[in-house]
Scaffold this motif. Sequence first.
Motif, mmCIF file in Angstrom:
data_model
loop_
_atom_site.group_PDB
_atom_site.id
_atom_site.type_symbol
_atom_site.label_atom_id
_atom_site.label_comp_id
_atom_site.label_asym_id
_atom_site.label_seq_id
_atom_site.Cartn_x
_atom_site.Cartn_y
_atom_site.Cartn_z
ATOM 1 N N ASP A 1 -7.226 -102.392 -25.997
ATOM 2 C CA ASP A 1 -5.979 -102.799 -26.640
ATOM 3 C C ASP A 1 -6.296 -103.269 -28.049
ATOM 4 O OD1 ASP A 1 -3.381 -103.448 -27.139
ATOM 5 O OD2 ASP A 1 -3.211 -104.997 -25.614
ATOM 6 N N GLN B 1 3.133 -106.663 -21.386
ATOM 7 C CA GLN B 1 3.820 -105.391 -21.479
ATOM 8 C C GLN B 1 2.805 -104.270 -21.698
ATOM 9 O OE1 GLN B 1 7.020 -104.971 -20.948
ATOM 10 N NE2 GLN B 1 7.462 -107.151 -20.756
ATOM 11 N N ASN B 2 3.172 -103.064 -21.351
ATOM 12 C CA ASN B 2 2.372 -101.857 -21.624
ATOM 13 C C ASN B 2 1.130 -101.723 -20.753
ATOM 14 O OD1 ASN B 2 4.206 -101.326 -23.738
ATOM 15 N ND2 ASN B 2 2.954 -102.519 -25.168
ATOM 16 N N CYS C 1 -2.474 -89.425 -19.660
ATOM 17 C CA CYS C 1 -3.125 -90.040 -20.818
ATOM 18 C C CYS C 1 -3.725 -88.923 -21.677
ATOM 19 C CB CYS C 1 -4.206 -91.005 -20.357
ATOM 20 S SG CYS C 1 -4.819 -92.109 -21.641
ATOM 21 N N THR D 1 -5.231 -95.977 -26.462
ATOM 22 C CA THR D 1 -4.529 -94.774 -26.022
ATOM 23 C C THR D 1 -3.367 -95.185 -25.137
ATOM 24 O OG1 THR D 1 -6.700 -93.696 -25.952
ATOM 25 C CG2 THR D 1 -4.839 -92.477 -25.027
ATOM 26 N N MET D 2 -2.210 -94.515 -25.307
ATOM 27 C CA MET D 2 -1.024 -94.847 -24.520
ATOM 28 C C MET D 2 -0.349 -93.582 -24.044
ATOM 29 S SD MET D 2 0.565 -98.053 -26.666
ATOM 30 C CE MET D 2 1.242 -98.836 -25.222
ATOM 31 N N THR D 3 0.338 -93.691 -22.913
ATOM 32 C CA THR D 3 1.116 -92.583 -22.394
ATOM 33 C C THR D 3 2.454 -92.507 -23.142
ATOM 34 O OG1 THR D 3 2.296 -93.857 -20.703
ATOM 35 C CG2 THR D 3 0.107 -93.034 -20.133
ATOM 36 N N LYS D 4 3.248 -91.481 -22.828
ATOM 37 C CA LYS D 4 4.571 -91.351 -23.452
ATOM 38 C C LYS D 4 5.497 -92.483 -23.038
ATOM 39 C CE LYS D 4 4.483 -86.313 -23.988
ATOM 40 N NZ LYS D 4 5.125 -85.018 -23.613
ATOM 41 N N GLU D 5 5.155 -93.154 -21.944
ATOM 42 C CA GLU D 5 5.951 -94.302 -21.483
ATOM 43 C C GLU D 5 5.454 -95.604 -22.089
ATOM 44 O OE1 GLU D 5 5.093 -93.364 -17.347
ATOM 45 O OE2 GLU D 5 7.241 -93.024 -17.031
ATOM 46 N N ASP D 6 4.558 -95.503 -23.083
ATOM 47 C CA ASP D 6 3.989 -96.671 -23.769
ATOM 48 C C ASP D 6 3.190 -97.566 -22.828
ATOM 49 O OD1 ASP D 6 5.029 -95.925 -26.254
ATOM 50 O OD2 ASP D 6 6.919 -96.976 -25.891
ATOM 51 N N LYS E 1 3.838 -99.083 -15.635
ATOM 52 C CA LYS E 1 5.138 -98.435 -15.800
ATOM 53 C C LYS E 1 6.174 -98.989 -14.827
ATOM 54 C CE LYS E 1 3.728 -94.481 -12.934
ATOM 55 N NZ LYS E 1 3.451 -93.031 -12.936
ATOM 56 N N LEU F 1 -0.588 -98.487 -21.538
ATOM 57 C CA LEU F 1 -1.988 -98.348 -21.931
ATOM 58 C C LEU F 1 -2.762 -97.520 -20.912
ATOM 59 C CD1 LEU F 1 -2.850 -101.912 -23.235
ATOM 60 C CD2 LEU F 1 -3.147 -99.799 -24.515
#
Length: 385
Positions: free
Chosen positions: A259, A132-133, A291, A342-347, A136, A349
Amino acid sequence: MTIWFHIIFLLLLVSSCVSSDFLENSDFESPPSNLSSNASSSALVLLDQNTTLPGWTFEGIVQYVTSPDLPDSGHAVQLGEDGKINQTFIARGDDLNYILTFALIPGGENCSVSADLSVSGPDSNSVFSYRQNYSKVSWQSYSHNLGKWGNGEPINLVLESQTIDSESNSTCWPIVDTLLIKTVGVTLGQDSGNLLTNGGFESGPGFLPNSTEGVLIDAVPSLIQSALTQWSVIGTVRYIDSDHFHVPEGKAAIEILADTAPSGIQTATRDTSEGSRYNLTFTLGDANDACIGQFVVNVQAGSAAQNFTLQSNGTGSGEKFGLVFVADKAAAQISFTSYSVTMTKEDVLCGPMIDGVIVHPLGGTASLKPTWLLLIFALLYVAVL
């Protein structure tokens, strides 16, 4: 740029080929024989001993999947318990690496555990997990270097589910789709101003035709076995293309995805002299994938190390940096490592993008010492193709 740079760039282009026609039925759109009557539905159709899948042989529990959620909005195969598929194809040309890119999708819903996928060639093997992550979308592209082979040699590609200790009805067995083979020349030319090979990351795995997410490259400690030519990989990085990401130079770059552990890339210079001073330059930026954050990348060159920081707004920024170092040996180690998650708003990576890595002597320009043999080789190679 010199004329030699253009000649070497031509060599790089002609020594790389992306093709799906090494493999028969590489996207599984040619259906198995003797399908059951519900084959057109989204249900899984069990392949048994009386069924054949064009181009492939199989063992164990293998199922044919029909779903609009697949990369090609069509068909794929799911490898159940002890499930294995394989196909042998023939190498074309001498001294070429064969790099596989494929789509990996988790199978099932509300599973307590996901099974891994083993991908291997005659002398290579890697195990892949859907995590996961990292994307998207509901699938991920991975790469694997099948190794170097000579013209006419058979290469047996095997994909197999990894048996795990779990109740079978709570296991997500891997689904595989859209396999692509890219050939890359073992020996790549160097820009006459650069002591690194593939410093612009133009030589790497192929991109799947329907993918907008780049290609994930898992940890590979060996330069020889890496899908990213002449670079080993720590942790996981994303190989990105200029069609879908911000790439400062050329067609490809690297995005480092830290991660739970550090991630990065590492290589070595050629023809450096111990005790001599050199300058390392590179571009640090973001891949225009939303990002946002502070990127901190540790760069090591020979015995010198320094952290470089970039504040990213996620819209495709970039900045050139440099580091002066003294070569501690004939082949100085060069590495880029990120420790920050670091992650985006959509979680999803994400992380710092690296491109355009160049090493040259201070006060002068590195020389390839080109000969007419190189030009003759280039012309002969093109003629053969």
